[in-house]
Scaffold this motif. Structure first.
Motif, PDB file in Angstrom:
ATOM      1  N   ARG A 243       0.825  -1.203   0.000  1.00 17.22           N
ATOM      2  CA  ARG A 243       0.000   0.000   0.000  1.00 17.22           C
ATOM      3  C   ARG A 243       0.866   1.263   0.000  1.00 17.22           C
ATOM      4  O   ARG A 243       1.870   1.341   0.701  1.00 17.22           O
ATOM      5  CB  ARG A 243      -0.917   0.001   1.219  1.00 17.22           C
ATOM      6  N   TYR A 244       0.482   2.209  -0.820  1.00 18.32           N
ATOM      7  CA  TYR A 244       1.138   3.512  -0.836  1.00 18.32           C
ATOM      8  C   TYR A 244       0.165   4.527  -1.408  1.00 18.32           C
ATOM      9  O   TYR A 244      -0.856   4.181  -2.008  1.00 18.32           O
ATOM     10  CB  TYR A 244       2.443   3.490  -1.640  1.00 18.32           C
ATOM     11  N   SER A 245       0.469   5.785  -1.241  1.00 20.25           N
ATOM     12  CA  SER A 245      -0.413   6.855  -1.725  1.00 20.25           C
ATOM     13  C   SER A 245      -0.216   7.062  -3.209  1.00 20.25           C
ATOM     14  O   SER A 245       0.591   6.397  -3.864  1.00 20.25           O
ATOM     15  CB  SER A 245      -0.135   8.148  -0.950  1.00 20.25           C
ATOM     16  N   ALA A 246      -0.921   8.037  -3.764  1.00 22.73           N
ATOM     17  CA  ALA A 246      -1.030   8.188  -5.211  1.00 22.73           C
ATOM     18  C   ALA A 246       0.231   8.621  -5.949  1.00 22.73           C
ATOM     19  O   ALA A 246       0.371   8.282  -7.114  1.00 22.73           O
ATOM     20  CB  ALA A 246      -2.163   9.171  -5.540  1.00 22.73           C
ATOM     21  N   SER A 250       6.044   6.873  -5.631  1.00 18.88           N
ATOM     22  CA  SER A 250       5.867   5.746  -4.723  1.00 18.88           C
ATOM     23  C   SER A 250       6.042   4.408  -5.435  1.00 18.88           C
ATOM     24  O   SER A 250       6.305   3.393  -4.788  1.00 18.88           O
ATOM     25  CB  SER A 250       4.483   5.813  -4.074  1.00 18.88           C
ATOM     26  N   PRO A 308      -3.182   2.734  -3.341  1.00 21.28           N
ATOM     27  CA  PRO A 308      -4.064   2.950  -2.183  1.00 21.28           C
ATOM     28  C   PRO A 308      -5.034   1.812  -1.943  1.00 21.28           C
ATOM     29  O   PRO A 308      -5.476   1.599  -0.809  1.00 21.28           O
ATOM     30  CB  PRO A 308      -4.789   4.259  -2.544  1.00 21.28           C
TER      31      PRO A 308
END
Length: 401
Positions: A243-246, A250, A308
């Motif tokens: 999981r990581y942000s937009a 990333s 996400p």
């Protein structure tokens, strides 16, 4: 091959100018223009026909030397070109594999060329994942380049799996790696209640007689011992959180985390075995010393997708583990799962890429954190173990980071 696509604008322009010269020769009674007009008209009409017929019998195909390759490692391929009966007046290959154009007209010329020719190309891929390689295209043209035909193979696109690269793990504290590696069946695990049979292996001196597989001895297979799995599983567990942000940056952090997870899996597998829990899995994949399950696990690591909406690691069944856990993620989680830290659980190491650190620590993390390892541009921190933190501070022996 798919139906060739003809491009003959130049040939059409030459033919039109030839017709114009012929008309001018009749209108103005300019006989000297009649012969060039006929020549230009014939040239403009015959060039596309010649190129079209030559391309109808020609073909190009790519042969990969491997279906899997590691990031940044060279991969070679051979492109075989076959000409028709009329040969190739001029030919060029465009290969999406290397995004390059290659001249092959000479070896396949109409008069003295061979029927087949091959070109060897080499390239590399910077990112892991499943890559789709479209077939090469063959461009056939006349010597004056008045007409050109593009012929593309009707074969299906090739699939190439690019695996994440691995590196040796560098332990930043002396003996830390040895303490995390529990040799299979060694003193570290035998001291625990080993109750489950986990297969057979050759006899090792010092093994208790109760663990010898006597039926195998009776069959004349020699001394073979039972391999037992300790209750609670003391082997390291590597957890991948994708999981990581937009932000697009990333993605590179996720690639670094995947490389670190693959490197850790190999490190622990060779010293006794480990578990690998990938996003979406309900049960960890066991990787033993023989690396029997490593190839499919390695391929799945190459296909890990993040974002996400990536699934969270399923850690509910691993809350009572007494072995170490390595939690690998592109960024520190906003909230640590309860199964990672707590009384009665094994040590937990949080592994994140160095660019995701703030002030040398995972962003938002508090409490004692002991730098433990570095691998593939990531750094690992031992979490929530005060005695380990104090022991490392008082220890004069450290390894260079």
């Amino acid at each position: 091959m798919q139906p060739p696509r003809l491009s003959a604008r130049r040939a059409g322009a030459v033919a039109i100018w030839g017709v114009v010269l012929i008309l001018v020769s009749f209108v103005f009674d300019a006989a000297p223009l009649f012969v060039p007009g006929i020549a230009f008209t014939a040239l403009g009409a015959l060039a596309p026909a010649w190129v079209w017929v030559s391309a109808r019998g020609a073909s190009a195909r790519r042969i990969l030397e491997a279906e899997r390759v590691i990031e940044a490692e060279p991969l070679a391929a051979t492109i075989e070109v076959r000409r028709g009966r009329l040969g190739l007046p001029g030919a060029e290959i465009y290969d999406p594999f290397t995004t390059s154009k290659l001249e092959v007209a000479g070896p396949l010329s109409p008069l003295q060329g061979d029927r087949r020719a091959s070109v060897r190309v080499v390239t590399h891929f910077a990112r892991r994942g499943l890559h789709t390689l479209e077939p090469p295209s063959l461009f056939v043209r006349d010597p004056l380049e008045l007409a050109q035909v593009q012929a593309t193979s009707a074969a299906a696109a090739q699939k190439l799996l690019v695996l994440p690269r691995t590196e040796p793990v560098r332990w930043t504290v002396a003996d830390r790696g040895r303490r995390f590696k529990l040799p299979e069946g060694g003193a570290s695990s035998d001291a625990l209640a080993a109750v489950d049979v986990d297969g057979l292996r050759p006899y090792r001196p010092g093994t208790p007689a109760s663990r010898i597989h006597w039926p195998a001895v009776a069959r004349g297979a020699g001394l073979i011992e039972r391999r037992l799995q300790a209750d609670g599983d003391t082997r390291p567990l590597i957890v991948v959180d994708a999981r990581y942000s937009a932000p697009a940056a990333s993605i590179e952090l996720l690639d670094a985390a995947v490389r670190a997870a693959a490197s850790l899996a190999l490190e622990f597998a060779r010293s006794g075995g480990c578990g690998l829990l990938l996003p979406g899995d309900q049960r960890a994949t066991t990787i033993d010393r023989e690396l029997v399950t490593w190839p499919p696990a390695y391929a799945r690591l190459a296909l890990v997708e993040g974002g996400p909406r990536a699934p969270a690691p399923a850690l509910a069944r691993y809350g009572a583990r007494i072995g170490p856990m390595f939690y690998v993620a592109p960024k520190a989680p906003d909230r640590l799962p309860a199964t990672m830290i707590g009384p009665g659980r094994g040590p937990t190491v949080l592994v994140v890429p160095v660019p995701a650190l703030v002030g040398g620590r995972p962003e938002g993390m508090r409490g004692p954190m002991l730098p433990t390892l570095e691998v593939c541009g990531c750094r690992g921190f031992l979490l929530g173990v005060r005695r380990e933190f104090d022991r490392a501070r008082s220890s004069p022996s450290t390894e260079a980071a």
